[in-house]
Design an enzyme around this catalytic site. Structure first.
Site, PDB file in Angstrom:
ATOM      1  N   GLU A 104     -53.108 -24.395 -39.534  1.00 25.19           N
ATOM      2  CA  GLU A 104     -52.108 -23.493 -40.132  1.00 25.19           C
ATOM      3  C   GLU A 104     -50.744 -23.636 -39.451  1.00 25.19           C
ATOM      4  OE1 GLU A 104     -53.340 -19.454 -39.648  1.00 25.19           O
ATOM      5  OE2 GLU A 104     -51.814 -18.649 -41.025  1.00 25.19           O
ATOM      6  N   LYS A 147     -50.901 -18.372 -48.675  1.00 23.36           N
ATOM      7  CA  LYS A 147     -51.853 -17.439 -48.084  1.00 23.36           C
ATOM      8  C   LYS A 147     -51.733 -16.078 -48.782  1.00 23.36           C
ATOM      9  CE  LYS A 147     -53.162 -16.120 -43.304  1.00 23.36           C
ATOM     10  NZ  LYS A 147     -52.786 -16.352 -41.890  1.00 23.36           N
ATOM     11  N   CYS A 180     -56.516 -19.650 -43.252  1.00 22.74           N
ATOM     12  CA  CYS A 180     -57.069 -18.720 -42.260  1.00 22.74           C
ATOM     13  C   CYS A 180     -57.643 -17.430 -42.842  1.00 22.74           C
ATOM     14  CB  CYS A 180     -55.998 -18.427 -41.199  1.00 22.74           C
ATOM     15  SG  CYS A 180     -56.700 -17.903 -39.601  1.00 22.74           S
ATOM     16  N   SER A 204     -56.427 -19.352 -35.316  1.00 24.48           N
ATOM     17  CA  SER A 204     -57.191 -18.179 -34.907  1.00 24.48           C
ATOM     18  C   SER A 204     -57.248 -18.153 -33.379  1.00 24.48           C
ATOM     19  CB  SER A 204     -58.600 -18.282 -35.501  1.00 24.48           C
ATOM     20  OG  SER A 204     -59.360 -17.142 -35.184  1.00 24.48           O
ATOM     21  N   SER A 235     -52.623 -13.398  -1.014  1.00 27.79           N
ATOM     22  CA  SER A 235     -52.794 -12.229  -0.141  1.00 27.79           C
ATOM     23  C   SER A 235     -54.073 -12.279   0.686  1.00 27.79           C
ATOM     24  CB  SER A 235     -52.833 -10.966  -0.999  1.00 27.79           C
ATOM     25  OG  SER A 235     -54.031 -10.947  -1.763  1.00 27.79           O
ATOM     26  N   ASP A 285     -57.791 -11.569  -6.452  1.00 22.87           N
ATOM     27  CA  ASP A 285     -56.969 -11.856  -7.634  1.00 22.87           C
ATOM     28  C   ASP A 285     -56.077 -13.076  -7.412  1.00 22.87           C
ATOM     29  OD1 ASP A 285     -57.966  -9.557  -9.024  1.00 22.87           O
ATOM     30  OD2 ASP A 285     -56.635  -8.323  -7.802  1.00 22.87           O
ATOM     31  N   ASN A 295     -43.982   0.618  -2.192  1.00 25.84           N
ATOM     32  CA  ASN A 295     -43.266  -0.138  -3.233  1.00 25.84           C
ATOM     33  C   ASN A 295     -42.207  -1.054  -2.630  1.00 25.84           C
ATOM     34  OD1 ASN A 295     -44.674   0.858  -5.454  1.00 25.84           O
ATOM     35  ND2 ASN A 295     -43.343   2.647  -5.660  1.00 25.84           N
ATOM     36  N   LYS A 346     -44.612   0.854 -17.382  1.00 24.49           N
ATOM     37  CA  LYS A 346     -44.715  -0.279 -16.455  1.00 24.49           C
ATOM     38  C   LYS A 346     -45.140  -1.553 -17.206  1.00 24.49           C
ATOM     39  CE  LYS A 346     -46.010   1.829 -12.048  1.00 24.49           C
ATOM     40  NZ  LYS A 346     -46.947   1.662 -10.931  1.00 24.49           N
TER      41      LYS A 346
END
Lengths: 548, 548
Positions: free
Chosen positions: B41, B112, B148, B189, B300, B304, B381, B520
């Site tokens: 597509e 489509k 699609c 997709s 760190s 993560d 912070n 945020k």
């Protein structure tokens, strides 16, 4: 027929408050012997509810509220806006509906057919399009109830709307077959420069085409980035205004459609005054509806932060605004003096914190990492980010919200530091071109100097290196803003802009800068929208793409 | 009939490149004696083009490219995806179309009908819905060409899709009236966990319902936040797979629909392995398509940043990744050791910069502003923002892109510092719950320890104050992630989640944290999407609203 227009300011998802206001409007309309009171689109939940509509609990709360409001409609009818379920198993789950309340119950529900899905609008994301149109009868009068865009099947071409006839259906043509005597329209049409003129003319055309009076009630107030100006009106069947409500403030009025005389309406407004009022409302509602009162910002001595401060002070009051002056070794003394003078003029608390020490220590810490690399834009960005960190520290410590002070011209070309001067909860001037910022400053000073003349007259500079000027690397703002307008609002290509008479090298440079900095604007705070094409939710450009 | 499937990786707006790939696919199909070659597509312009579609110059380039590609279609037919103009003056300006190219020209254009406008999809923003269906004939075979979503008029309920029958029309029912012998489907997709299973079953159902074979060609590659997995396939008229293409890689194959035997398809994939491969592809394409090669991130010693680094190293190579360790007085020695061990395991250049000095000087500079206010989250912070500033400084100085290392659980509850650890060009793990991050780490270590065991086993901590642990203020991630899943993916209310058996106080706290931190996430980098409901463009919650 006596009809009341209730132009109120709702908060999204605040059912208790919105319900109170709607009931208050009904009672007030009763007192004024109105037969019908009309509220704005999705007034029960506030507009735009966005993906809260995906939550069944949210929709159920809307419908519960409508049922409760209906019990107050005895001796008077009301039309309120809220989502309703699509009971057909095919199609989207919801309709964007106008509920006709009478005799203490929901007497009928009228769904929106034309679902704006362009610019900041996403209505087809949630709503099924209506194809069943029914007028209602009240005290012997036949009333056609429509929701906002249903009157806009044909609209003048404008930035942000790709063509005049976006839909294959005209709801008014369908409704006209049932011979209504008056048309009701519930709207949530967000402000942008000249939006009122367009809106007024679109409704005038419909009045004249169908020879019907129209009662149009628009939302007022701001929800995050979107500002709604109100300016509801009633037109007679010749398309003449017989009533107009306040702009940028709540209002309530009752008209007798038959009796009233045509009045004069100014459609060509002073757009700078309008932007000014819109931004003040935008700031006020962002804070008020968030349950917060206090703002901070960085005051540089330049024009952008000066104008932002004046608007914030008007929105929140001097006692609720506190600023930081954050000079470095590159800041000129006159910038500091101008900033102090402005803070004093406005009676706003200010502190001066020199960033040089932090800048030098941070640079020393990074020395081993940088090695022998020469100074470059990195050092400018470090200064901007230390300022951002200090402003956020004040905000965090004192429970203030930081206002962003970037203008649309610099946001467009990426002249701003992510996580530096691009910090903030809301961008006040991010949809105001630099030339318009100057006009705002002049407008603010119209009745006496508030912003120091020097702030307005000196050549713009970021003061991030010795003797830096914006004009070192950018064309004059008069030229830049026009090129940006054609590219952003006008969807024109660089070639098409050159044909309009602009210098090819400059146009290509500007377009390249805009394309290369989409990733920055993607992380910018929400921007108060005052133009038909603002950066943010209503403008969606791929970040990863090939731009020549 | 021999049909070629060309599963390629396109770049948005890169017409020269996309055109070359399409022509290459046509030539390769010719060599393999295919009669028809099918592409995905909007392959000509790349998917999603977003608001580039509002620019006429962009659409014209698409159509010019299609015309040029058509000249290569001699002795073979091709189906390519591109926008086309709606020549009816009513309705949206464009269609999302499949162009049937044969005999050197565009022989027909097929639009489509079902325009997904939910989650990350916005197609009704740009396109008119088609209502005119025509099969084409090639070498005596009647072919139905679909785009699609036209096969998805009925789909199993799933997070992000509000109901099964989102549309009032079934394109396949219309096309079936013309007795096609095979169905072609061009798709884009995007990947999410279990998307392949859903996709496969939806197509199987259609095959069985209409007793027709289906050739489904899906896009592969990532464009900003969206990752496309490929996994194109061909089903026979019994709904059995006879061919499946690669996942997360380009592929090309030719099938003879009549001749081939059914093969076995694994629809229930290992979702952690898939997320791993998807994220590596997502990182690689973000850099590659932006013309960049080098990444940086802050390491760190926690899980993560460890997982992010491994994925980045796999995507870009050890020589193209450089990390900073940014300890403070609150960092534990074992965190530094673990981070160093990982960098060494991966042969990635690292530097250690202690932030304490900058932190102390910045704090001293702000002392007069802060007055006697006690230490609070402000100081945490500040540390995070100094780290962000240093990471951005390295990125700016060396021309690297900063990778964000936040996970979905902490992004959801707002446990991250704006302009601090929320910095980055792209968020790698922002759609991966913490429990999944642990599973990814285990998966990475399956064939030997890459990520130090201690990084995986120690209790998660932000190390922003002495002895801080995530579990001080959050429920266990096993519980938290389940609550978040029901709230975010499941659109459930707090009450509905409590009914499922979760502690009421915990649920209310979690939901409150999510609601209170929309502002945020609004400023977070784009997030590589691997779930059916990622933060970002596909989830739009009002920032200013009343949340109890």
């Amino acid at each position: 027929m006596r009809i009341a227009l209730a132009q109120f300011n709702y908060t999204v998802n605040h059912f208790e408050y919105n319900k109170l206001r709607l009931i208050e409007g009904i009672e007030r309309a009763k007192e004024n012997n109105a037969e019908l009171v009309v509220f704005s689109e999705l007034s029960v939940c506030g507009y735009p509810p966005l993906d809260l509509l995906d939550r069944r609990a949210f929709v159920d709360k809307c419908i519960d509220a409508v049922n409760e409001i209906a019990t107050h409609c005895k001796g008077i009818a009301a039309v309120v806006g809220a989502p309703s379920y699509n009971h057909n198993p095919f199609g989207k789950m919801l309709y964007n509906s106008a509920y006709f309340l009478n005799n203490g119950v929901i007497e009928s529900v009228h769904h929106k057919a034309l679902l704006p899905t362009y610019d900041i609008f996403d209505e087809y994301r949630y709503f099924e399009s209506n194809s069943d149109f029914q007028v209602v009868t009240l005290n012997g009068k036949r009333i056609a109830i429509t929701v906002c865009e249903d009157m806009w099947d044909n609209q003048p071409p404008t930035p942000g709307v790709p063509r005049s006839n976006l839909y294959r259906l005209s709801p008014m043509e369908e409704l006209a077959k049932q011979n209504p005597e008056v048309v009701i329209n519930l709207s949530a049409s967000p402000f942008s420069k000249n939006n009122f003129k367009r809106r007024f003319e679109v409704f005038q055309d419909k009045c004249r085409q169908f020879k019907l009076p129209v009662v149009h009630v628009n939302q007022v107030g701001a929800n995050t980035d979107l500002i709604f100006e109100g300016s509801s009106f009633v037109l007679n069947s010749k398309g003449e205004a017989i009533c107009k409500l306040n702009e940028f403030a709540e209002d309530f009025n009752v008209v007798d459609i038959k009796e009233q005389q045509a009045i004069n309406i100014q459609t060509q407004a002073n757009s700078i005054a309008q932007i000014h009022d819109a931004l003040v409302l935008g700031i006020r509602d962002y804070f008020y509806k968030s349950g917060l009162t206090k703002a901070t910002l960085g005051l540089s001595g330049g024009i952008d932060s000066a104008v932002t401060l004046v608007l914030a002070q008007k929105a929140l009051g001097s006692q609720n605004v506190r600023v930081l002056l954050l000079p470095s070794q590159y800041s000129s003394q006159h910038s500091i003096d101008d900033a102090v003078a402005l803070a004093k003029n406005l009676n706003v608390k200010y502190d001066i914190v020199n960033i040089s020490k932090t800048f030098n220590v941070l640079r020393e810490s990074m020395q081993d990492v940088f090695g022998n690399a020469p100074e470059d834009i990195t050092e400018e960005n470090i200064q901007a980010r230390i300022r951002g960190t200090m402003l956020m520290a004040l905000s965090n410590k004192m429970g203030h919200l930081l206002l962003n002070t970037s203008n649309k011209s610099e946001a467009a070309v990426g002249y701003g530091t992510l996580y530096g001067d691009m910090c903030g909860a809301i961008s006040v001037l991010g949809d105001v071109y630099k030339t318009e910022v100057f006009a705002l400053a002049q407008y603010i000073n119209e009745n006496g100097e508030v912003i120091p003349k020097n702030t307005i007259n000196k050549p713009p500079s970021a003061e991030l290196r010795p003797d830096q000027k914006d004009s070192d690397s950018l064309p004059d703002y008069e030229v830049l803003d026009k090129i940006l307008y054609h590219f952003i609002e006008g969807h024109k290509s660089a070639d098409e802009i050159v044909v309009l008479g602009f210098n090819e090298a400059i146009v290509n440079k500007v377009v390249k800068l805009v394309n290369a900095t989409e990733h920055k604007r993607m992380q910018s705070p929400p921007i108060l929208r005052v133009s038909p094409k603002a950066f943010g939710f209503g403008r969606r450009i791929p970040i990863v793409a090939k731009f020549i």
